[in-house]
Structure formats: C-alpha cells, structure tokens
Scaffold this active site. Structure first.
Site, PDB file in Angstrom:
ATOM      1  CB  SER A   1     -22.699  17.547 -46.540  1.00 48.01           C
ATOM      2  OG  SER A   1     -21.393  17.418 -47.051  1.00 48.01           O
TER       3      SER A   1
ATOM      4  CE  LYS B   1     -12.574  15.000 -44.963  1.00 47.34           C
ATOM      5  NZ  LYS B   1     -12.263  15.181 -46.389  1.00 47.34           N
TER       6      LYS B   1
ATOM      7  CG  ASN C   1     -15.194  10.870 -46.875  1.00 51.82           C
ATOM      8  OD1 ASN C   1     -15.182   9.652 -46.786  1.00 51.82           O
ATOM      9  ND2 ASN C   1     -15.549  11.506 -47.976  1.00 51.82           N
TER      10      ASN C   1
ATOM     11  CB  ILE D   1     -10.122  20.003 -55.474  1.00 56.36           C
ATOM     12  CG1 ILE D   1      -9.117  20.883 -54.747  1.00 56.36           C
ATOM     13  CG2 ILE D   1      -9.498  18.704 -55.932  1.00 56.36           C
ATOM     14  CD1 ILE D   1      -8.884  20.398 -53.325  1.00 56.36           C
TER      15      ILE D   1
END
Ligand code: ATR
Length: 287
Positions: free
Chosen positions: A25, A74, A95, A231
């Site tokens: 991220s 989460k 998230n 994914i």
C-alpha cells in the site's frame, strides 16, 4: 505562549496490520502523492492486536487523517470506531478509516476495488451479461466483499469452499441480509461440474499463489464468453487465468483490485481522487 501559525503540516495516513512489512500500500499511496505533488506521507505501522484500541482512538491526535487496516485487524477495528458505514457493517469488516466531523469513520472498499478493476479492464462487462451467474471459489475473508459487490450488481451466486462450514456461513450471512434466493453453496468437489451456466468465475482462495498448492479446476464446461478473474496476483497470470485464456475466455488479473480499493481512502485523506494507471501497476509489480 506564542501560537503556531499556519505551519502546513504534511497530511499523514497509515496502513496497520500485524505483521505489515509485506504491504504494498505505501508504494501505491506514495506514488499518488508524488504524482499529484501533494505534501503528504503514507506509512506502514505494525500494530499488535493488544494495541489496536489505543492506536485507533489516538491516531487523529497523532496527526493522521486515517488509513488502511489489514489482517488481522479488519474485524476487531470496528469495536473502536464511531461510525460504521453500511458496507463495513454488512461485512463486519473494515479496511479504510478516516476522520470526519471529529469522529472516526470506517468502511470497506474491497468490493468496490474488485468491481472497479473489472469495470476498468472490461467496460460494461456486466451490462452485456444477460446471465449474471457467478461461481465463487473460496469462503475466506476476501470472498465476502466480492460477493457483496456482485449481489449489488444483480448476480446470482454459487459459492464453494473446501471447508463447507465456511461457505454455509457466508450463505447464511447474505440470506440474512435479504438475498434469500440469490446465493447457495455447492460441494468443493463439484466445482468443475457447475460451470456450464456461469458467466463469471472468481477465485478468492489462496490456491495458485506462489508457494501455495495449485487450484485444480477443469474449465472445459465454462462458456467461452464467461469472464474469469483471480484475486491472486503473484504470479500475475495464475494457472487459472492461463487456462481460461487458452480457452478464449476473457480474463482480468487480481492486481487491479489492490490498486482500486486504495482509491476511496486516498481521496478521503488527501482530498484528490487518484487514477489507477499502467505505470502504477508496473511500480507495484516491481516493488
Ligand atoms: P482469509 O484471511 O481470507 O480468511 P484464509 O482463511 O487463508 O484467508 O482463506 C483462504 C481461502 O483459501 C479459503 O477459502 C480456504 O479454504 P478453507 O476455508 O477450506 O481453509 C482456501 N484454501 C487455502 N488452502 C486451500 C487448499 N489447500 N485447498 C482448498 N482451499 C484452500
């Protein structure tokens, strides 16, 4: 005492997890900050589960506008926020956190990221789909936001998982949310035998990821115009996607889901909506 005047502090955001070292991220958000010439910082922070409450309830005082939340926080993070937005409430997991009107807000953008990735790569894919029947492989944490997004787009869902209790729990969850006739579970062993009427196949398991066992599935019954997506993005083209491509099916890889789920958070913290570009894909792949 002299008051500090208009010293613009860089806007700060975080990603928290435990561990967190693997997170890509920061590459995404710091690229967007640099390309928009915004003065800001996005930091990865390892937060031990026992410190989660303290971190979440004090991030604003510590100069953060908000941030991302990943495994294992989460679900637990919802206990410590002020406002839980509807998607996070349905999924019982968040998230993305941000401050608004002095309150800590939480939402879940994973389902948005999943759909936005396909929308970007195969525009109008679901508008041109008269069937709208999906098979979802896997019932882990990643499957829920994907199913949530697909139900909202009008899909009927068949879900299959090695551990039946987990797929049954997901069916119960969404039936409880009003989707009684739209979701059902099938046996894991039947996964290759239920493809003939599916217009979408999604792998949400870890199978096929580098270091994990292969996903064994035979796609011969899948109609050739059905979309296949995974994914898993390491490797970028999983065996599932290779097999689908070989049959002529349209495919979308999983990297874009990671990139698109980051968009709403960046916009909240830094005030500008970012773009998912090929350049960003390259950066994240090489990070
Ligand atoms: P999450 O954090 O998303 O909940 P997880 O518990 O590791 O992650 O689940 C990942 C998914 O991959 C699950 O659907 C898991 O199936 P189980 O619920 O039966 O564990 C699936 N998965 C992982 N390894 C698998 C394997 N060897 N065979 C079949 N499914 C597998």
């Amino acid at each position: 005492m002299s008051e500090q005047k208009n010293v613009a502090k860089p806007k700060k955001a975080f990603v928290i997890g435990f561990p967190i070292s693997h997170s890509k991220s920061p590459v995404i958000h710091n690229h967007w900050l640099a390309s928009k010439q915004l003065s800001g910082k996005y930091e990865k922070i390892a937060v031990d589960p026992q410190d989660l409450k303290n971190f979440v309830t004090s991030f604003a005082q510590n100069g953060y506008r908000g941030g991302n939340v990943t495994i294992p926080h989460k679900e637990a993070v919802l206990e410590h926020v002020d406002v839980i937005h509807p998607t996070a409430k349905r999924l019982k997991a968040a998230n993305t956190l941000w401050m608004e009107d002095g309150k800590i807000h939480a939402d879940n953008t994973d389902g948005y990221g999943f759909l936005a990735n396909i929308d970007q790569n195969k525009p109008d894919w679901d508008q041109n789909d008269p069937v709208k029947k999906a098979l979802i492989l896997g019932a882990g944490g990643a499957s829920r936001p994907i199913i949530d997004g697909l139900l909202a787009r009008g899909f009927e869902i068949a879900i299959t998982n090695r551990t039946t209790a987990r797929s049954d729990a997901i069916v119960d969850l969404f039936r409880g949310l009003g989707f009684e006739g739209r979701i059902y579970a099938i046996d894991w062993e039947e996964r290759s035998n239920v493809l003939s009427d599916r217009s979408l196949l999604v792998n949400t398991t870890a199978l096929g990821m580098t270091g994990q066992p292969e996903l064994e599935i035979d796609l011969k019954d899948l109609p050739s115009n059905s979309l296949v997506t995974d994914i898993v993005y390491s490797p970028l083209k999983t065996d599932l996607l290779l097999q689908a491509e070989k049959q002529g099916n349209p495919i979308v890889d999983g990297l874009g889901m990671l990139l698109h789920q980051a968009v709403p958070g960046f916009e909240k913290w830094f005030g500008s909506r970012p773009e998912v570009t090929d350049h960003l894909r390259e950066l994240v792949l090489s990070a």
